[in-house]
Motif scaffolding. Structure first.
Motif, mmCIF file in Angstrom:
data_model
loop_
_atom_site.group_PDB
_atom_site.id
_atom_site.type_symbol
_atom_site.label_atom_id
_atom_site.label_comp_id
_atom_site.label_asym_id
_atom_site.label_seq_id
_atom_site.Cartn_x
_atom_site.Cartn_y
_atom_site.Cartn_z
ATOM 1 N N PRO A 11 -46.240 7.852 -131.890
ATOM 2 C CA PRO A 11 -47.000 8.721 -132.777
ATOM 3 C C PRO A 11 -47.909 9.623 -131.954
ATOM 4 N N ASN A 12 -48.033 10.858 -132.387
ATOM 5 C CA ASN A 12 -48.978 11.794 -131.767
ATOM 6 C C ASN A 12 -48.613 12.207 -130.344
ATOM 7 N N SER A 13 -47.347 12.042 -129.964
ATOM 8 C CA SER A 13 -46.975 12.404 -128.593
ATOM 9 C C SER A 13 -46.568 13.873 -128.511
ATOM 10 N N GLY A 14 -46.388 14.506 -129.678
ATOM 11 C CA GLY A 14 -46.066 15.940 -129.684
ATOM 12 C C GLY A 14 -44.654 16.255 -130.143
ATOM 13 N N LYS A 15 -44.014 15.333 -130.855
ATOM 14 C CA LYS A 15 -42.622 15.552 -131.299
ATOM 15 C C LYS A 15 -42.502 16.768 -132.212
ATOM 16 N N THR A 16 -43.385 16.816 -133.226
ATOM 17 C CA THR A 16 -43.269 17.911 -134.193
ATOM 18 C C THR A 16 -43.612 19.251 -133.541
ATOM 19 N N THR A 17 -44.577 19.230 -132.599
ATOM 20 C CA THR A 17 -44.926 20.472 -131.898
ATOM 21 C C THR A 17 -43.712 20.962 -131.116
ATOM 22 N N LEU A 18 -43.016 20.031 -130.460
ATOM 23 C CA LEU A 18 -41.817 20.406 -129.708
ATOM 24 C C LEU A 18 -40.710 20.868 -130.664
ATOM 25 N N LYS A 45 -33.179 27.198 -131.632
ATOM 26 C CA LYS A 45 -33.221 28.665 -131.658
ATOM 27 C C LYS A 45 -32.061 29.236 -130.843
ATOM 28 N N ASP A 46 -31.360 30.190 -131.386
ATOM 29 C CA ASP A 46 -30.215 30.858 -130.735
ATOM 30 C C ASP A 46 -29.026 29.926 -130.502
ATOM 31 N N HIS A 47 -29.063 28.696 -130.990
ATOM 32 C CA HIS A 47 -27.916 27.776 -130.862
ATOM 33 C C HIS A 47 -27.673 27.115 -132.216
ATOM 34 N N PRO A 48 -27.086 27.846 -133.164
ATOM 35 C CA PRO A 48 -26.955 27.277 -134.509
ATOM 36 C C PRO A 48 -26.090 26.017 -134.564
ATOM 37 N N ASP A 49 -25.352 25.754 -133.472
ATOM 38 C CA ASP A 49 -24.519 24.548 -133.486
ATOM 39 C C ASP A 49 -25.290 23.311 -133.022
ATOM 40 N N VAL A 50 -26.563 23.480 -132.646
ATOM 41 C CA VAL A 50 -27.335 22.318 -132.181
ATOM 42 C C VAL A 50 -28.398 21.952 -133.228
ATOM 43 N N ILE A 51 -28.251 20.737 -133.770
ATOM 44 C CA ILE A 51 -29.205 20.282 -134.795
ATOM 45 C C ILE A 51 -30.271 19.427 -134.117
ATOM 46 N N ILE A 52 -31.534 19.768 -134.359
ATOM 47 C CA ILE A 52 -32.631 18.994 -133.784
ATOM 48 C C ILE A 52 -33.252 18.171 -134.917
ATOM 49 N N GLN A 53 -33.445 16.890 -134.648
ATOM 50 C CA GLN A 53 -33.978 15.990 -135.677
ATOM 51 C C GLN A 53 -35.342 15.456 -135.245
ATOM 52 N N ASP A 54 -36.365 15.806 -135.998
ATOM 53 C CA ASP A 54 -37.715 15.290 -135.701
ATOM 54 C C ASP A 54 -37.855 13.937 -136.393
ATOM 55 N N LEU A 55 -38.240 12.910 -135.649
ATOM 56 C CA LEU A 55 -38.338 11.570 -136.246
ATOM 57 C C LEU A 55 -39.801 11.128 -136.337
ATOM 58 N N PRO A 56 -40.100 10.167 -137.203
ATOM 59 C CA PRO A 56 -41.475 9.662 -137.266
ATOM 60 C C PRO A 56 -41.842 8.961 -135.951
ATOM 61 N N GLY A 57 -43.109 9.000 -135.618
ATOM 62 C CA GLY A 57 -43.571 8.370 -134.375
ATOM 63 C C GLY A 57 -43.519 6.853 -134.465
ATOM 64 N N GLU A 67 -41.970 3.695 -140.527
ATOM 65 C CA GLU A 67 -41.597 4.679 -139.493
ATOM 66 C C GLU A 67 -40.510 4.104 -138.584
ATOM 67 N N GLU A 68 -40.694 2.822 -138.208
ATOM 68 C CA GLU A 68 -39.709 2.195 -137.318
ATOM 69 C C GLU A 68 -38.351 2.096 -138.002
ATOM 70 N N VAL A 69 -38.375 1.733 -139.277
ATOM 71 C CA VAL A 69 -37.115 1.581 -139.993
ATOM 72 C C VAL A 69 -36.394 2.926 -140.083
ATOM 73 N N VAL A 70 -37.158 4.002 -140.444
ATOM 74 C CA VAL A 70 -36.542 5.332 -140.588
ATOM 75 C C VAL A 70 -35.966 5.799 -139.249
ATOM 76 N N SER A 71 -36.773 5.691 -138.179
ATOM 77 C CA SER A 71 -36.322 6.190 -136.873
ATOM 78 C C SER A 71 -35.155 5.365 -136.357
ATOM 79 N N ARG A 72 -35.283 4.060 -136.488
ATOM 80 C CA ARG A 72 -34.248 3.176 -135.949
ATOM 81 C C ARG A 72 -32.928 3.372 -136.686
ATOM 82 N N ARG A 73 -33.031 3.505 -138.009
ATOM 83 C CA ARG A 73 -31.804 3.690 -138.793
ATOM 84 C C ARG A 73 -31.087 4.964 -138.360
ATOM 85 N N TYR A 74 -31.888 6.023 -138.131
ATOM 86 C CA TYR A 74 -31.267 7.275 -137.714
ATOM 87 C C TYR A 74 -30.599 7.108 -136.350
#
Ligand SMILES: Nc1nc2c(ncn2[C@@H]2O[C@H](COP(=O)(O)OP(=O)(O)OP(=O)(O)O)[C@@H](O)[C@H]2O)c(=O)[nH]1
Ligand SMILES: [Mg+2]
Length: 363
Positions: A11-18, A45-57, A67-74
């Protein structure tokens, strides 16, 4: 076909900012943990074939918090092609605990040492080559806030997703644990996705309930695994989950000692550090604890608590409620026995118990 890249980290490491920097979106960021509970998806950006997934911390891949369940399941079920593990460089020791678990998933991982602007400002130096060699991953320095290193991290993740490079797993565990894990891997290799074999084996060693539930092993196999686990537990005189946790911490401590140089600034200790130093002092801690307990007792029982309890018993229940009710019962000519039952029995009884509530609240 599109490439899926997951952003995982504490949590708070900067995932969403990145995430925002890479995708050009504007998801909410905040300087407190737990901002992202749902996962968010965007395109590089500029790579529509690359999907970026932001996960909970998360702090670990255990199944205990939402949060652990959501991230781990993904990470386990959606099988991203690569992970960017965002590590808060100012708190590297704590963050690497999750890193050791993410690597075990067997998904190509790029470690982004984030907040590098703050690390540098503090005068600390992180040897990313040493970290990368030990962990068997690509390591990149990033400042998601300033937008430095983000593209390099994403480019490395995309390259790994397209062409995974297999490197040696870091040597986190000792011989007896590796021995048990190898046996477990052998026993379940036909039951799980081979890519995740090591992760499943370690989770089975830890007796992870969710994994046991998911694999639904038959009794004979379960007993067989249990034999290896208990043999290891007997040898190391600890329970399996603690063995894994302790060995992870020991590994990280050694790694950080080798790869991170903290500048010893003559910085003044914070107020909280100074208080800690006094209240956890070897000789003063117990007398201070006894004094604090005495003060809590004195305030809640003798002074404030005593006064409020006396007022609740004598005035609130004794005079106001009982007095008014008795007068009202008299005015409506209620039978004296019924009035006595309600006023002396019920109100008196309940009041005697409720009188202690203020003391409990203060305690
Ligand atoms: N100085 C500095 N601050 C950063 C950097 N990256 C993120 N931050 C700040 O750190 C805070 C947390 O950032 P988020 O992106 O919300 O963190 P998160 O990992 O998504 O947090 P959760 O969703 O709670 O897990 C914000 O105040 C950001 O502005 C960085 O590289 N340098
Ligand atoms: Mg977030």
């Amino acid at each position: 076909m599109s490439i899926k890249i997951a952003l995982a980290g504490n949590p708070n490491s900067g995932k969403t900012t990145l995430f925002n920097d890479l995708t050009g979106s504007s998801q909410h960021v905040g300087n407190w943990p737990g901002v992202t509970v749902e996962k968010k998806e965007g395109r590089l950006k500029d790579h529509p074939d690359v999907i970026i997934q932001d996960l909970p911390g998360i702090y670990s891949l255990s199944p205990y918090t939402l949060e652990e369940v959501v991230s781990r399941r993904y990470l386990v079920n959606e099988k991203p092609d690569a992970i960017i593990d965002i590590v808060d460089g100012t708190n590297i020791e704590r963050n690497l605990y999750l890193t050791t678990q993410l690597i075990e998933l067997g998904i190509p991982t790029v470690i982004a040492i984030n907040m590098i602007d703050v690390v540098r400002k503090n005068g600390d130096v992180i040897d990313i080559r040493k970290l990368g060699d030990a962990l068997g991953c690509e390591v990149v320095e990033t400042s998601a806030l300033k937008g430095t290193g983000s593209e390099e991290a994403a480019a490395k993740a995309v390259a790994l997703a397209k062409k995974p490079v297999s490197k040696d797993a870091p040597s986190v565990y000792n011989g007896s644990v590796e021995h048990a894990i190898a046996h477990i891997e052998e026993s379940v290799e036909d039951l799980v996705n081979p890519q995740y074999l090591r992760w499943y084996a370690i989770k089975l060693f830890e007796r992870d309930e969710k994994v046991l539930e998911e694999l639904n092993l038959d009794e004979a196999l379960k007993n067989h695994l249990e034999e290896h686990i208990t043999a290891c537990e007997r040898e190391l005189d600890d329970d399996a989950e603690s063995i894994i946790t302790n060995q992870r911490y020991a590994y990280i401590a050694k790694l950080v000692q080798a790869a991170v140089r903290k500048k010893h600034t003559g910085q003044k200790m914070s107020v909280s550090d100074r208080i800690d130093r006094i209240v956890t002092n070897r000789f003063l801690a117990l007398p201070i604890f006894a004094l604090v307990m005495f003060c809590v007792y004195y305030v809640s029982i003798s002074t404030v608590g005593g006064y409020v309890t006396d007022w609740t018993n004598d005035v609130l229940f004794g005079e106001i409620i009982s007095g008014n009710l008795s007068a009202w019962f008299e005015s409506i000519h209620l039978a004296p026995w019924l009035s006595g039952l309600i006023v002396d029995g019920i109100i008196g009884g309940v009041g005697a118990v409720l009188g202690f509530v203020p003391q409990m609240l203060i305690l």
